[in-house]
Write an enzyme that holds these catalytic residues in place. Structure first.
Site, PDB file in Angstrom:
ATOM      1  N   HIS A 168       0.849  -1.184   0.000  1.00 24.90           N
ATOM      2  CA  HIS A 168       0.000   0.000   0.000  1.00 24.90           C
ATOM      3  C   HIS A 168       0.891   1.243   0.000  1.00 24.90           C
ATOM      4  O   HIS A 168       2.068   1.181   0.377  1.00 24.90           O
ATOM      5  CB  HIS A 168      -0.898   0.007   1.242  1.00 24.90           C
ATOM      6  CG  HIS A 168      -2.043  -0.939   1.145  1.00 24.90           C
ATOM      7  ND1 HIS A 168      -2.458  -1.714   2.195  1.00 24.90           N
ATOM      8  CD2 HIS A 168      -2.868  -1.245   0.109  1.00 24.90           C
ATOM      9  CE1 HIS A 168      -3.492  -2.450   1.812  1.00 24.90           C
ATOM     10  NE2 HIS A 168      -3.745  -2.185   0.553  1.00 24.90           N
TER      11      HIS A 168
ATOM     12  N   LYS B 163       5.052   1.541   0.936  1.00 26.35           N
ATOM     13  CA  LYS B 163       5.963   1.353  -0.203  1.00 26.35           C
ATOM     14  C   LYS B 163       7.424   1.556   0.195  1.00 26.35           C
ATOM     15  O   LYS B 163       8.300   0.800  -0.222  1.00 26.35           O
ATOM     16  CB  LYS B 163       5.570   2.259  -1.355  1.00 26.35           C
ATOM     17  CG  LYS B 163       4.289   1.796  -2.034  1.00 26.35           C
ATOM     18  CD  LYS B 163       4.036   2.534  -3.317  1.00 26.35           C
ATOM     19  CE  LYS B 163       2.693   2.221  -3.919  1.00 26.35           C
ATOM     20  NZ  LYS B 163       2.379   0.831  -4.133  1.00 26.35           N
TER      21      LYS B 163
ATOM     22  N   THR C  51       2.912  -5.246  -8.208  1.00 28.52           N
ATOM     23  CA  THR C  51       2.003  -4.190  -8.624  1.00 28.52           C
ATOM     24  C   THR C  51       2.788  -2.897  -8.528  1.00 28.52           C
ATOM     25  O   THR C  51       3.589  -2.715  -7.616  1.00 28.52           O
ATOM     26  CB  THR C  51       0.753  -4.126  -7.720  1.00 28.52           C
ATOM     27  OG1 THR C  51       1.164  -3.905  -6.371  1.00 28.52           O
ATOM     28  CG2 THR C  51      -0.054  -5.413  -7.802  1.00 28.52           C
TER      29      THR C  51
ATOM     30  N   GLY D 250      -2.847  -2.162  -7.757  1.00 28.05           N
ATOM     31  CA  GLY D 250      -3.896  -2.902  -7.042  1.00 28.05           C
ATOM     32  C   GLY D 250      -5.309  -2.466  -7.382  1.00 28.05           C
ATOM     33  O   GLY D 250      -6.143  -3.288  -7.772  1.00 28.05           O
TER      34      GLY D 250
ATOM     35  N   ASP E  66      -4.172  -6.776  -7.933  1.00 29.36           N
ATOM     36  CA  ASP E  66      -4.411  -7.795  -6.907  1.00 29.36           C
ATOM     37  C   ASP E  66      -5.088  -9.014  -7.534  1.00 29.36           C
ATOM     38  O   ASP E  66      -4.752 -10.159  -7.222  1.00 29.36           O
ATOM     39  CB  ASP E  66      -5.288  -7.242  -5.779  1.00 29.36           C
ATOM     40  CG  ASP E  66      -4.638  -6.091  -5.034  1.00 29.36           C
ATOM     41  OD1 ASP E  66      -3.393  -6.004  -5.028  1.00 29.36           O
ATOM     42  OD2 ASP E  66      -5.379  -5.273  -4.458  1.00 29.36           O
TER      43      ASP E  66
ATOM     44  N   ASP F 204      -1.165  -1.574   4.800  1.00 27.94           N
ATOM     45  CA  ASP F 204      -1.214  -0.444   5.730  1.00 27.94           C
ATOM     46  C   ASP F 204      -2.495  -0.597   6.541  1.00 27.94           C
ATOM     47  O   ASP F 204      -3.578  -0.270   6.063  1.00 27.94           O
ATOM     48  CB  ASP F 204      -1.208   0.875   4.965  1.00 27.94           C
ATOM     49  CG  ASP F 204      -1.141   2.080   5.887  1.00 27.94           C
ATOM     50  OD1 ASP F 204      -1.277   1.913   7.122  1.00 27.94           O
ATOM     51  OD2 ASP F 204      -0.963   3.198   5.375  1.00 27.94           O
TER      52      ASP F 204
ATOM     53  N   HIS G  18     -10.406  -0.534  -2.536  1.00 29.80           N
ATOM     54  CA  HIS G  18     -10.458  -1.853  -3.180  1.00 29.80           C
ATOM     55  C   HIS G  18     -10.243  -2.980  -2.169  1.00 29.80           C
ATOM     56  O   HIS G  18      -9.653  -4.005  -2.474  1.00 29.80           O
ATOM     57  CB  HIS G  18      -9.455  -1.922  -4.337  1.00 29.80           C
ATOM     58  CG  HIS G  18      -8.024  -1.817  -3.904  1.00 29.80           C
ATOM     59  ND1 HIS G  18      -7.474  -0.661  -3.426  1.00 29.80           N
ATOM     60  CD2 HIS G  18      -7.039  -2.727  -3.885  1.00 29.80           C
ATOM     61  CE1 HIS G  18      -6.214  -0.884  -3.110  1.00 29.80           C
ATOM     62  NE2 HIS G  18      -5.921  -2.126  -3.389  1.00 29.80           N
TER      63      HIS G  18
ATOM     64  N   ASP H 151     -10.873  -6.554  -3.162  1.00 29.77           N
ATOM     65  CA  ASP H 151      -9.823  -7.196  -3.952  1.00 29.77           C
ATOM     66  C   ASP H 151      -8.717  -7.731  -3.051  1.00 29.77           C
ATOM     67  O   ASP H 151      -8.176  -8.813  -3.280  1.00 29.77           O
ATOM     68  CB  ASP H 151      -9.213  -6.213  -4.952  1.00 29.77           C
ATOM     69  CG  ASP H 151     -10.211  -5.702  -5.964  1.00 29.77           C
ATOM     70  OD1 ASP H 151     -11.132  -6.467  -6.320  1.00 29.77           O
ATOM     71  OD2 ASP H 151     -10.085  -4.541  -6.390  1.00 29.77           O
TER      72      ASP H 151
ATOM     73  N   ARG I  66      -7.861 -14.591   0.447  1.00 22.89           N
ATOM     74  CA  ARG I  66      -8.652 -15.828   0.398  1.00 22.89           C
ATOM     75  C   ARG I  66      -8.055 -16.820  -0.596  1.00 22.89           C
ATOM     76  O   ARG I  66      -7.918 -18.012  -0.301  1.00 22.89           O
ATOM     77  CB  ARG I  66     -10.099 -15.522   0.046  1.00 22.89           C
ATOM     78  CG  ARG I  66     -10.999 -16.745   0.037  1.00 22.89           C
ATOM     79  CD  ARG I  66     -12.454 -16.400  -0.258  1.00 22.89           C
ATOM     80  NE  ARG I  66     -12.641 -15.539  -1.407  1.00 22.89           N
ATOM     81  CZ  ARG I  66     -12.616 -15.950  -2.683  1.00 22.89           C
ATOM     82  NH1 ARG I  66     -12.396 -17.215  -2.959  1.00 22.89           N
ATOM     83  NH2 ARG I  66     -12.810 -15.098  -3.659  1.00 22.89           N
TER      84      ARG I  66
END
Length: 119
Positions: A8, A12, A36, A53, A58, A78, A85, A88, A94
């Site tokens: 995030h 970064k 990403t 993302g 993602d 973060d 999102h 996502d 998952r």
């Protein structure tokens, strides 16, 4: 081994610092990086770039996990920021769980996983 690296915005810099700290391990021929965004590439790493993302990166990484192409995911999340999102992000987590792929969401767990596969 293909490792996905994601961070995030608020993480970064931490991700780049982690990559630089582990450069000798991550530059081994048997490790390929996908990411990403481009922060890892800007830090001197050869990466296969996915979308950002929020634009589907993602989901791209989740698909590679499901296909058996990505064996590990480092996602520097973060926890103090909201993310539009979030669905996502949860989907990627998952998919890693469903396919039994190690997922680190912070530097400490990423370091443990990296040490385990490079020893």
């Amino acid at each position: 081994m293909e490792i996905a690296i994601i961070a995030h915005d608020g993480k970064k810099a931490d991700m780049v610092q982690f990559l630089n700290k582990n450069k000798s391990l991550l530059l081994k021929e048997n490790i390929k990086l996908i990411a990403t965004g481009s922060k890892a590439e800007n830090a001197g790493f050869k990466v296969r770039k996915m979308l950002s993302g929020p634009l589907g990166g993602d989901a791209q990484i989740a698909a590679r996990v499901a296909e058996g192409k990505t064996q590990m995911v480092f996602f520097f999340k973060d926890p103090l920021a909201s993310h539009p999102h979030e669905v996502d992000i949860n989907m990627l987590i998952r998919v890693c769980d469903v396919h039994n792929v190690p997922l680190a969401t912070n530097e400490a767990s990423a370091q443990l996983l990296l040490n385990a596969v490079t020893m």
